[in-house]
Scaffold this motif. Structure first.
Motif, PDB file in Angstrom:
ATOM      1  N   UNK A 115      45.961  55.609  53.146  1.00  0.00           N
ATOM      2  CA  UNK A 115      45.519  54.849  54.313  1.00  0.00           C
ATOM      3  C   UNK A 115      45.002  53.500  53.837  1.00  0.00           C
ATOM      4  N   UNK A 116      44.337  52.796  54.740  1.00  0.00           N
ATOM      5  CA  UNK A 116      43.899  51.445  54.414  1.00  0.00           C
ATOM      6  C   UNK A 116      42.847  51.405  53.313  1.00  0.00           C
ATOM      7  N   UNK A 117      42.158  52.525  53.089  1.00  0.00           N
ATOM      8  CA  UNK A 117      41.078  52.487  52.107  1.00  0.00           C
ATOM      9  C   UNK A 117      41.559  52.645  50.677  1.00  0.00           C
ATOM     10  N   UNK A 118      42.828  53.066  50.476  1.00  0.00           N
ATOM     11  CA  UNK A 118      43.278  53.361  49.120  1.00  0.00           C
ATOM     12  C   UNK A 118      43.558  52.118  48.314  1.00  0.00           C
ATOM     13  N   UNK A 119      42.929  51.998  47.151  1.00  0.00           N
ATOM     14  CA  UNK A 119      43.278  50.890  46.251  1.00  0.00           C
ATOM     15  C   UNK A 119      42.955  51.251  44.817  1.00  0.00           C
ATOM     16  N   UNK A 120      43.694  50.604  43.890  1.00  0.00           N
ATOM     17  CA  UNK A 120      43.400  50.775  42.483  1.00  0.00           C
ATOM     18  C   UNK A 120      42.658  49.556  41.977  1.00  0.00           C
ATOM     19  N   UNK A 121      41.973  49.751  40.862  1.00  0.00           N
ATOM     20  CA  UNK A 121      41.180  48.644  40.346  1.00  0.00           C
ATOM     21  C   UNK A 121      41.802  48.075  39.076  1.00  0.00           C
ATOM     22  N   UNK A 122      41.817  46.753  38.971  1.00  0.00           N
ATOM     23  CA  UNK A 122      42.214  46.088  37.732  1.00  0.00           C
ATOM     24  C   UNK A 122      41.005  45.288  37.269  1.00  0.00           C
ATOM     25  N   UNK A 123      40.470  45.632  36.108  1.00  0.00           N
ATOM     26  CA  UNK A 123      39.304  44.908  35.608  1.00  0.00           C
ATOM     27  C   UNK A 123      39.725  43.656  34.856  1.00  0.00           C
ATOM     28  N   UNK A 124      38.973  42.600  35.021  1.00  0.00           N
ATOM     29  CA  UNK A 124      39.307  41.347  34.349  1.00  0.00           C
ATOM     30  C   UNK A 124      38.029  40.621  33.965  1.00  0.00           C
ATOM     31  N   UNK A 125      38.130  39.773  32.943  1.00  0.00           N
ATOM     32  CA  UNK A 125      36.985  38.958  32.545  1.00  0.00           C
ATOM     33  C   UNK A 125      37.198  37.533  33.036  1.00  0.00           C
ATOM     34  N   UNK A 126      36.103  36.846  33.304  1.00  0.00           N
ATOM     35  CA  UNK A 126      36.191  35.461  33.730  1.00  0.00           C
ATOM     36  C   UNK A 126      36.351  34.586  32.492  1.00  0.00           C
ATOM     37  N   UNK A 127      37.417  33.778  32.448  1.00  0.00           N
ATOM     38  CA  UNK A 127      37.585  32.874  31.310  1.00  0.00           C
ATOM     39  C   UNK A 127      36.749  31.621  31.534  1.00  0.00           C
ATOM     40  N   UNK A 128      36.937  30.983  32.662  1.00  0.00           N
ATOM     41  CA  UNK A 128      36.305  29.694  32.864  1.00  0.00           C
ATOM     42  C   UNK A 128      36.195  29.392  34.353  1.00  0.00           C
ATOM     43  N   UNK A 129      35.515  28.300  34.655  1.00  0.00           N
ATOM     44  CA  UNK A 129      35.355  27.913  36.039  1.00  0.00           C
ATOM     45  C   UNK A 129      35.879  26.498  36.211  1.00  0.00           C
ATOM     46  N   UNK A 130      36.463  26.208  37.356  1.00  0.00           N
ATOM     47  CA  UNK A 130      36.992  24.879  37.600  1.00  0.00           C
ATOM     48  C   UNK A 130      35.863  23.868  37.641  1.00  0.00           C
ATOM     49  N   UNK A 131      35.886  22.847  36.740  1.00  0.00           N
ATOM     50  CA  UNK A 131      34.828  21.841  36.810  1.00  0.00           C
ATOM     51  C   UNK A 131      35.116  20.861  37.943  1.00  0.00           C
ATOM     52  N   UNK A 132      34.718  21.206  39.127  1.00  0.00           N
ATOM     53  CA  UNK A 132      35.002  20.357  40.280  1.00  0.00           C
ATOM     54  C   UNK A 132      34.003  20.651  41.379  1.00  0.00           C
ATOM     55  N   UNK A 133      33.648  19.607  42.133  1.00  0.00           N
ATOM     56  CA  UNK A 133      32.725  19.812  43.247  1.00  0.00           C
ATOM     57  C   UNK A 133      33.449  20.345  44.466  1.00  0.00           C
ATOM     58  N   UNK A 134      34.765  20.253  44.462  1.00  0.00           N
ATOM     59  CA  UNK A 134      35.508  20.529  45.700  1.00  0.00           C
ATOM     60  C   UNK A 134      36.051  21.934  45.746  1.00  0.00           C
ATOM     61  N   UNK A 135      36.302  22.515  44.596  1.00  0.00           N
ATOM     62  CA  UNK A 135      36.910  23.837  44.601  1.00  0.00           C
ATOM     63  C   UNK A 135      36.002  24.817  43.872  1.00  0.00           C
ATOM     64  N   UNK A 136      35.494  25.839  44.566  1.00  0.00           N
ATOM     65  CA  UNK A 136      34.764  26.899  43.875  1.00  0.00           C
ATOM     66  C   UNK A 136      35.793  27.898  43.388  1.00  0.00           C
ATOM     67  N   UNK A 137      36.251  27.695  42.182  1.00  0.00           N
ATOM     68  CA  UNK A 137      37.316  28.530  41.640  1.00  0.00           C
ATOM     69  C   UNK A 137      36.923  29.044  40.281  1.00  0.00           C
ATOM     70  N   UNK A 138      37.314  30.299  39.994  1.00  0.00           N
ATOM     71  CA  UNK A 138      37.180  30.775  38.623  1.00  0.00           C
ATOM     72  C   UNK A 138      38.557  31.211  38.141  1.00  0.00           C
ATOM     73  N   UNK A 139      38.724  31.283  36.835  1.00  0.00           N
ATOM     74  CA  UNK A 139      40.000  31.701  36.263  1.00  0.00           C
ATOM     75  C   UNK A 139      39.755  32.996  35.504  1.00  0.00           C
ATOM     76  N   UNK A 140      40.527  34.035  35.845  1.00  0.00           N
ATOM     77  CA  UNK A 140      40.331  35.346  35.226  1.00  0.00           C
ATOM     78  C   UNK A 140      41.509  35.660  34.310  1.00  0.00           C
ATOM     79  N   UNK A 141      41.294  36.628  33.405  1.00  0.00           N
ATOM     80  CA  UNK A 141      42.285  36.831  32.346  1.00  0.00           C
ATOM     81  C   UNK A 141      43.311  37.916  32.650  1.00  0.00           C
ATOM     82  N   UNK A 142      43.572  38.186  33.913  1.00  0.00           N
ATOM     83  CA  UNK A 142      44.656  39.117  34.251  1.00  0.00           C
ATOM     84  C   UNK A 142      45.586  38.431  35.236  1.00  0.00           C
ATOM     85  N   UNK A 143      46.876  38.664  35.059  1.00  0.00           N
ATOM     86  CA  UNK A 143      47.839  38.016  35.946  1.00  0.00           C
ATOM     87  C   UNK A 143      48.868  38.985  36.479  1.00  0.00           C
ATOM     88  N   UNK A 144      50.042  38.461  36.788  1.00  0.00           N
ATOM     89  CA  UNK A 144      51.048  39.282  37.446  1.00  0.00           C
ATOM     90  C   UNK A 144      51.512  40.441  36.560  1.00  0.00           C
TER      91      UNK A 144
END
Lengths: 281, 168
Positions: A115-144
């Protein structure tokens, strides 16, 4: 006119301006439409991300050291507080287990799969954060390659912190819910009041009070401060039941026709080290 | 010399992100927002201390600007052009002034102002921000200038002596 165009520098500047604005608009629209960026961009991001780990890992290690020292100083107080909560937690956990069991049994009887509640978890570490005032973004170390897809919810500690916005092979960008851009934060959430459930969509982020705003609620339900808010699982890849935060304020909107609810996010958005991507099963 | 420059450039590039991540509670707490631009600092200090004729510094600024866009923001075309432009302007002004610490400080002040301003107008244009100009000036430009000038004060003399030692 002849003199105008003979000015080489001016022509270069104008051409650069046109290219710049063209590239910006193109990348914004492509980002909204495509699930992954172009292969060249993806490849470049993977290489840069790999190199970044050489710098980011020691830096994050140093930061981790400072945080541990800070934690050590708070240990006694925290211990007192936590002790009082542990008894409660054990009870809730036991009950949770029983309910989950009952739930799976009932599902089996009714022949319902995920059902809608089912999900698996993928753990990731934060590499870095976008140095910008406009975008609150972080970059994590897991991808496709780890199963992460665009628009998946990202959880850190107690609650939701944002959604995946760009996926490369080995890293991805996460836009935090504190981002105030017009095109972010439109996920479906629900407020669990004592008597009923109120569904809605996040409409904006209020940075002055550090809270998520859920607007245009026409429901007559009695929403109180402290009611819990979770994702509703409606419309898209975000599963149901991920904790978002608590209601901190209920006001009526400018015209008095609908209600506006401010929600305090459970996670601390400014201190994120490890995250979990919820992959819908 | 070139190797030192390139290694330092990438180190500064990654440190921008790492410092933002480490001190995100301090740098991005409401209402102020301080953005470290160590990459720009490295480029401009190189401009001050190294004979740039051998080094195509604008080209490197464009390359690192492109990586900045691609890796950090995902919106191409902002820093790709802003970095070289700022380096070019700073070079022109710095060469017209007496070359010492104070003029370097002032030129860097100007460069960061142009860089942050360009970033603001570009993001405003594509609709990624709706910050008003007054809020931008007080809560974003001023703190960003402050933090970057502090970095300038810290790194000016160490980088000067680093390049000096490599020259011999």
């Amino acid at each position: 006119m002849q003199k105008f165009f003979s000015n080489r520098k001016l022509v270069i500047v104008i051409v650069c301006l046109i290219i710049a604005f063209g590239m910006m608009t193109a990348s914004v629209s492509l980002r909204n439409r495509r699930n992954t960026p172009f292969i060249v961009q993806q490849f470049g991001n993977d290489i840069v991300g790999f190199a970044d780990r050489i710098v980011a890992t020691p830096m994050n290690g140093i930061h981790g050291g400072f945080v541990s020292i800070q934690n050590l100083l708070n240990t006694y107080q925290e211990n007192q507080q936590l002790k009082s909560k542990v008894d409660q937690l054990a009870q809730t956990q036991a009950r949770d287990q029983v309910l989950t069991q009952e739930n799976t049994q009932l599902k089996r009887q009714l022949n319902i799969g995920n059902t809608l509640t089912g999900y698996q978890k993928v753990n990731a570490a934060v590499i870095t954060r976008t140095p910008s005032s406009w975008a609150s973004q972080i970059i994590i170390n897991k991808g496709s390659s780890a199963g992460v897809q665009k628009n998946m919810p990202v959880v850190a500690g107690p609650g939701l912190i944002g959604t995946v916005v760009e996926v490369n092979k080995t890293n991805s960008k996460v836009v935090l819910i504190s981002n105030t851009a017009e095109n972010s934060n439109r996920f479906a959430i629900q407020i669990l009041t004592s008597s009923s459930v109120v569904n809605g969509i996040v409409s904006s982020y209020d940075s002055s009070s550090n809270s998520i705003v859920m607007g245009n609620i026409t429901s007559k339900a009695n929403i109180k401060v402290g009611d819990k808010v979770t994702t509703s699982g409606l419309g898209g890849v975000i599963p149901k039941g991920i904790y978002v935060g608590q209601v901190s304020q209920v006001t009526s909107d400018d015209y008095g026709l609908t209600k506006k609810v401010n929600i305090k996010p459970a996670a601390d958005l400014n201190d994120i080290e490890a995250v979990t991507v919820a992959v819908k099963g | 010399m070139t190797t030192v420059f390139i290694i330092g450039l990438f180190l500064a590039f990654f440190l921008d992100g790492s410092i933002s991540q480490m001190f995100s509670g301090v740098f991005y707490s409401y209402p102020n927002s301080m953005v470290p631009y160590l990459t720009m600092l490295w480029l401009i200090l190189t401009l001050y201390f190294v004979d740039f004729k051998k080094l195509h510094i604008e080209l490197w600024a464009a390359i690192i600007g492109f990586l900045f866009d691609m890796y950090y923001t995902g919106i191409l075309g902002i820093y790709l052009f802003a970095f070289p432009l700022v380096v070019y302007i700073c070079r022109k002004i710095y060469n017209a002034l007496p070359q010492n610490f104070l003029s370097g400080f002032l030129v860097y002040f100007l460069g960061i102002t142009i860089l942050v301003g360009l970033g603001y107008f570009a993001n405003d244009f594509i609709g990624l921000t709706n910050t008003s100009v007054s809020v931008f000036l007080v809560n974003i430009l001023a703190p960003t200038l402050a933090i970057n000038l502090i970095f300038f004060l810290i790194f000016y003399f160490p980088i000067d002596s680093l390049y000096m030692s490599r020259r011999r």
